[in-house]
Design a protein around this motif. Structure first.
Motif, mmCIF file in Angstrom:
data_model
loop_
_atom_site.group_PDB
_atom_site.id
_atom_site.type_symbol
_atom_site.label_atom_id
_atom_site.label_comp_id
_atom_site.label_asym_id
_atom_site.label_seq_id
_atom_site.Cartn_x
_atom_site.Cartn_y
_atom_site.Cartn_z
ATOM 1 N N SER A 118 62.229 0.395 11.737
ATOM 2 C CA SER A 118 62.987 -0.628 11.923
ATOM 3 C C SER A 118 62.155 -1.689 12.568
ATOM 4 C CB SER A 118 63.926 -0.323 12.769
ATOM 5 O OG SER A 118 63.678 0.323 14.148
ATOM 6 N N PHE A 119 60.888 -1.074 13.454
ATOM 7 C CA PHE A 119 59.966 -2.138 14.266
ATOM 8 C C PHE A 119 59.281 -2.956 13.190
ATOM 9 C CE2 PHE A 119 56.853 -3.527 16.933
ATOM 10 C CZ PHE A 119 57.295 -3.627 18.100
ATOM 11 N N VAL A 133 61.530 -5.583 11.772
ATOM 12 C CA VAL A 133 61.643 -6.608 12.481
ATOM 13 C C VAL A 133 60.277 -7.606 12.559
ATOM 14 C CG1 VAL A 133 61.857 -7.502 14.943
ATOM 15 C CG2 VAL A 133 63.053 -5.499 14.335
ATOM 16 N N HIS A 134 59.134 -7.000 12.297
ATOM 17 C CA HIS A 134 57.878 -7.866 12.379
ATOM 18 C C HIS A 134 57.350 -8.318 10.977
ATOM 19 C CE1 HIS A 134 57.748 -7.954 16.583
ATOM 20 N NE2 HIS A 134 58.042 -6.601 16.975
ATOM 21 N N ASP A 161 57.794 -2.480 5.137
ATOM 22 C CA ASP A 161 58.212 -1.777 6.189
ATOM 23 C C ASP A 161 58.517 -0.183 5.701
ATOM 24 O OD1 ASP A 161 60.307 -2.523 4.333
ATOM 25 O OD2 ASP A 161 61.455 -3.192 5.740
#
Ligand SMILES: Cc1cc2nc3c(=O)[nH]c(=O)nc-3n(C[C@H](O)[C@H](O)[C@H](O)COP(=O)(O)OP(=O)(O)OC[C@H]3O[C@@H](n4cnc5c(N)ncnc54)[C@H](O)[C@@H]3O)c2cc1C
Lengths: 765, 282
Positions: free
Chosen positions: B16-17, B20-21, B160
């Motif tokens: 999930s990190f 986001v980025h 991701d």
């Protein structure tokens, strides 16, 4: 040689700087830091030859953290250089190689400095460039330095246009020699750029003090030369420049000349803060002092029974955009071509040539591997053609005691025959092409050479302390070779103390006595001689101090086992030192040494800065290797070095020098090359610039031959440079013996061998 | 420059990190490729997401297959007991990656995802018909390694997605593998050519070649020939393999030499497999 048994010299004692280095506590120049220090970075040219149309530093100056940006317009235009003053700190309106410094930045962090360098805008107008040294010699070739004739230069060199120096050595009647020859052979050899590969990049920290003096902590090999050079570019009296060498992680000749010190000093001057610069691998491989590439052509006439009659040769040495030591290296190549062989008629010419590539310099045994590769490859080619064993061919032609050297100097302490025989015996020469394992060809090769022990003076201060220790202050840095330990062993021997009692200091040009520097295989030799002189003087001082007190003749007083002795009388050296401090200021001495120049015949040499060699040494290398018959991969099975060291001051560190030199030689032979495409380096990184690893290195078998020199301490000869001279020729000869493929261009890559074996390449590989 | 370093505790947190980025974030395993890319300014991620604490470093076996966690190091591959016999090529390849320091930290996952045509472990995994396991926001998916690789530096992995493991079937006993590499020096060497072969007695043949095309490739004509004709065709298989690849001239070697190496190393790797099968199954 003295007749008594030596206690310290000649012994395998641990080096005096060892513990700090192996425990990681020793501070090298690259580790050095000062409070408030800024970080410097250099903007480098992206063109090989161009006019700089515009240089705009405004965006760089505006970046937060940037303290100073310097370009050519911000400092005096001072030309500097070793042989020729042809270089400036920043390109003056015109860049001459891709990588030349154009501007420099000092900022609060390296990242900011790098960003600032990228923010500088430069516009270029390309100029015609020349990259091939033979093309640079053609009429009408673009001139690398259009203003060459206005440059100041050492008068010895003969210069013109792209020729930065031309030298010659000759004797006899060449035409007659060729006319009498049974056969004449002509060959051409080429060698490549190789980097010295020191572990520590070039680094400097500069700081200005309240008196307007600048202190530079640098990992230079030549602190005194650096001091003078910095005084020149900073436009200061030399006494206002102080160079300190905290520690140096290898140099191999690559740290003889200014690298980043002048940028650090100027940036510190302008920013009023200490500034540090340290090179990256990319900078090392594009703007350092690598070994010059050469093209060597040889024409050799021989008698039917394999004696050299007439030899003609030319070395074209590509010194890049700035001459540096190129002209001298091209000249020294001529002695390497000549020796160690008697030749009645010879004429050799060395030409150093400018091209629009990075500058070059004096990597360990400058000229040695290049010229030796040519001569010793050709000797094998000739011997094989005449059906004479290559060892036998060499033995018929090598120098003998009392022969004349290339400049007509008389050769003493000649040991080349013994070197050749010992190396050949050890490798098992009688079987030159043993059976290889499946799919592999095996072969043996041999090559020999000679080399000098560089002159120049050395001074040491030696102090005997009241605690019984001895302080040795030398102006020569410990490069890592163990040379200062060698000098300390001599000092300990002379003073009758243990090696562990001797402390050597770092070099500080404000404090240390002058020394010509850690270069040219001279450090242990020359500093050792200076130590002997200092010890003699200390003995004299002690004699004068005690003779009256003890009422004995001064010459009856001896130093032994940490004491001063005369008959029944005895006093510890510590007590004598204390006594001297109470009565006469202490036991301290300045010992100096310089080698005498041999007498030579000036008619034999032209424009040569070093016509006759001092305290020459002889050496032979023998190798046995296997070649993969399909891939061409070379594996070195055994490597033997027989080297005349005169006197082995510390056999362990001599073997270390031999092993390291062979490793560098194997790198030059098999894998290393700075590859240029025009003016651009294609492999400016350590992924693709390939120095050998431990896995590529054989065990090196060292045979130390001790035929004493006249001038060395206890008969020692210089040992540091020679081991990297013969690997290219010895390996080329072994590859040829194994496979029949003769590669005449370095490096001898597996690819060159394989394509030749498969019949898919031209003759030159 | 400058990036923040994140050390998530779970795979989902890492994913999930990364989600986001997006392109600003990179997963970091051993860092032996990534850090060099950053230092050479080819990449400038703002966030590095460590995969170290996610339990992905195990090598394990079930009755039918081996599973190498993406974070297993090359050293772990070299010493893994299951890779000392039929699968020795895995250990052979990992053993010649870089030097000691590199093998101690560099991972199998990094070697695959990096998608260098010269990656040494990739040809071996291709000959084993390996399958990669990916985890992303939408869950897990798996696909053959051969389809995962696209070209130099490119795979079908989404930014991701984490490569969690690579798996392959246990080979039959009458089978063998071999890995060979050519370079200018004997260690710390990016392959000029690397070759892996996998032979099953009386069965399939797999041959893969690295550093000879824009990605590591299987040479299918050569494989088919060996499957049809066996040991007598090894030399010809080498020749065919060289015809199937498209090496380039670069600073490390010429295309001509690479062709020569492909032919030689393919023949040798096949011969080595045949010899190993013979020795282990007398
Ligand atoms: C000196 C040196 C020598 C080398 N020699 C060789 C050699 O001989 N042969 C060879 O093949 N390679 C060699 N390499 C390259 C490198 O070490 C290997 O490819 C190694 O396996 C990379 O693994 P890593 O864990 O360090 O990857 P990293 O550098 O951490 O990652 C590489 C890339 O993969 C991504 N990534 C890593 N793991 C995952 C994952 N699980 N999921 C999603 N993305 C991921 C990263 O984001 C990054 O983009 C060498 C490198 C160096 C520095």
């Amino acid at each position: 040689m003295s007749s008594y048994e030596r206690r310290v010299a000649g012994k395998r004692l641990p080096r005096i700087d060892g513990i700090g280095k192996v425990t990681g506590k020793h501070v090298y120049a690259a580790d050095f830091a000062l409070p408030g220090m800024l970080f410097g970075k250099i903007l480098r040219s992206s063109e090989a030859h161009a006019r700089i149309r515009r240089l705009d530093v405004a965006r760089a100056l505006a970046l937060p953290g940037v303290r100073t940006v310097l370009g050519a317009g911000d400092i005096p235009q001072i030309r500097f250089g070793t042989a020729i003053k042809d270089r400036t700190m920043f390109a003056q309106g015109e860049v001459r190689f891709r990588g030349e410094a154009i501007a420099a930045v000092a900022a609060t962090s390296l990242e900011v400095a790098e960003a600032a360098v990228r923010a500088i805008e430069v516009e270029y107008e390309p100029l015609p460039a020349v990259f091939d040294p033979e093309e640079a010699l053609l009429p009408g070739a673009p001139l690398v330095h259009a203003g060459w004739s206005d440059y100041q230069a050492l008068p010895v060199f003969d210069r013109e246009g792209n020729i930065s120096g031309r030298s010659a050595i000759g004797d006899g009647d060449l035409e007659a020699g060729f006319a009498q020859s049974y056969r004449i052979y002509e060959h051409r050899f080429t060698t490549q750029h190789v980097h010295p590969g020191y572990t520590e990049p070039r680094a400097a920290v500069a700081s200005w003090d309240g008196n307007g003096d600048v202190i530079v902590w640098s990992n230079t090999q030549l602190p005194f030369d650096m001091k003078n050079m910095l005084a020149e570019v900073l436009d200061l009296p030399a006494s206002k420049v102080r160079v300190i060498v905290p520690g140096i992680g290898g140099g191999f000749g690559g740290k003889l000349r200014v690298g980043v010190e002048h940028y650090a000093a100027w940036l510190a001057r302008k920013s009023r803060r200490p500034v540090k610069l340290i090179t990256t691998s990319e900078e090392e491989l594009t703007d350092a002092y690598p070994r010059q590439p050469t093209i060597v052509t040889l024409k050799t006439g021989v008698t039917r029974d394999g004696r050299l009659l007439a030899r003609q040769g030319r070395v074209i040495l590509d010194c890049g955009a700035f001459a540096n030591s190129g002209p001298a290296t091209a000249a020294i190549a001529l002695q390497v071509l000549a020796g160690p062989y008697r030749t009645p008629h010879l004429a050799f010419e060395g030409i150093a040539v400018y091209t629009n590539k990075g500058a070059t310099g004096s990597f360990r045994a400058p000229a040695g591997p290049m010229a030796n590769f040519a001569v010793e490859s050709q000797i094998d080619l000739i011997a094989d053609d005449l059906g004479i064993d290559p060892l036998e061919f060499r033995l018929r032609n090598v120098y003998r005691e009392g022969d004349k050297g290339p400049a007509g100097e008389t050769l003493a302490s000649v040991s080349i025959e013994e070197c050749l025989r010992r190396a050949a015996d050890s490798i098992g020469w009688s079987e030159r092409k043993p059976l290889g394992k499946k799919g592999h060809s095996r072969g043996k090769g041999i090559a020999c050479s000679w080399w000098l022990t560089t002159g120049g003076s050395s001074g040491v201060y030696v102090r005997i302390n009241p605690d019984g220790t001895v302080t040795l202050v030398s102006g020569a840095v410990e490069l890592g070779s163990g040379a200062i330990t060698g000098a300390a062993q001599i000092l300990a021997e002379e003073l009758g103390v243990e090696l562990a009692q001797i402390n050597a200091t770092d070099v500080d040009t404000h404090v240390s006595p002058y020394d010509y520097g850690a270069q040219g295989s001279r450090t242990a030799f020359s500093v050792g001689n200076a130590c002997i002189a200092a010890a003699r003087d200390l003995k004299r001082q002690i004699g004068a101090l005690l003779a009256g007190q003890w009422n004995v003749p001064a010459d009856s007083i001896r130093l032994e086992a940490g004491s001063v002795v005369s008959g029944e009388k005895r006093m510890s050296l510590a007590d004598v030192a204390a006594l001297s401090q109470r009565s006469g200021g202490g036991l301290i001495s300045h010992g100096t040494a310089i080698q005498p120049m041999p007498v030579f015949d000036p008619n034999r040499v032209r424009h040569h800065p070093l016509p006759a060699w001092t305290s020459h040494s002889f050496h032979a290398h023998a190798v046995e290797l296997s070649v993969d018959q399909v891939t061409g991969e070379v594996s070195i099975d055994r490597y033997v070095v027989a080297q005349d060291v005169g006197y082995a001051i510390n056999p362990t560190y001599i073997e270390g020098q031999i092993e390291g030199g062979v490793a560098q030689g194997i790198g030059q032979t098999l894998s290393e090359e700075i590859v240029y495409d025009g003016g651009r380096v294609l492999n400016a990184n350590l992924t693709d610039y390939k120095m050998p690893t431990m896995m590529d290195m054989p065990r090196v078998e060292c045979i130390l031959i001790e035929k004493p020199s006249v001038n060395g301490p206890y008969g020692a000869k210089g040992v540091g440079e020679p081991p990297c001279i013969q690997p290219p020729a010895a390996i080329a000869n072994a590859v040829a013996a194994a496979t029949g493929v003769r590669v005449q261009s370095l490096p001898i890559t597996a690819e060159k061998i394989a394509l030749r074996l498969a019949g898919k390449a031209g003759k030159d590989g | 420059m400058g990036f923040s370093f994140h050390r998530p505790d779970t795979i989902d947190a890492a994913i999930s990190f990364a989600g986001v980025h997006g392109e600003d974030a990179r997963f970091i395993a051993g860092g032996t490729d990534l850090i060099i890319q950053i230092n050479r300014r080819r990449l400038a991620p703002r966030h590095l997401i460590s995969l170290a604490g996610l339990g992905l470093d195990r090598i394990s076996e079930t009755s039918g297959e081996y599973v190498i966690g993406a974070m297993a190091t090359h050293d772990a591959v070299v010493t893994y007991p299951g890779f000392q016999h039929e699968l020795i090529a895995l250990a052979e390849a990992s053993a010649v990656i870089g030097g000691r320091q590199v093998r101690n930290i560099a991972t199998v996952g990094g070697n695959i995802v990096n998608a260098s045509p010269a990656a040494d472990l990739v040809p071996v995994l291709l000959t084993l018909d390996a399958v990669v396991e990916l985890r992303g926001p939408a869950g897990a998916r798996s696909l053959p390694l051969d389809r995962f690789l696209v070209e130099r530096g490119r795979t079908v992995r989404r930014p991701d997605e984490i490569l969690t493991s690579v798996r392959f079937a246990k080979p039959p006993t009458a089978s063998a593998t071999a890995f060979l590499k050519a370079g200018r020096r004997k260690a710390m060497e990016i392959s000029v050519i690397c070759v892996a072969a996998h032979l099953v007695r009386g069965g399939k043949a797999r041959i893969a070649v690295g550093a000879a095309a824009s990605r590591t490739v299987r040479v299918r004509d050569a494989e088919a020939l060996v499957e049809r004709q066996g040991a007598g065709a090894f030399h010809e298989a080498g020749r065919l393999a060289a015809a199937e690849v498209t090496p380039i001239d670069d600073v490390r070697a010429s295309a001509r030499y690479r062709d020569l190496l492909v032919a030689a190393l393919v023949e040798r790797a096949l011969a080595s497999c045949a010899e190993r099968i013979g020795k282990a199954n007398p």
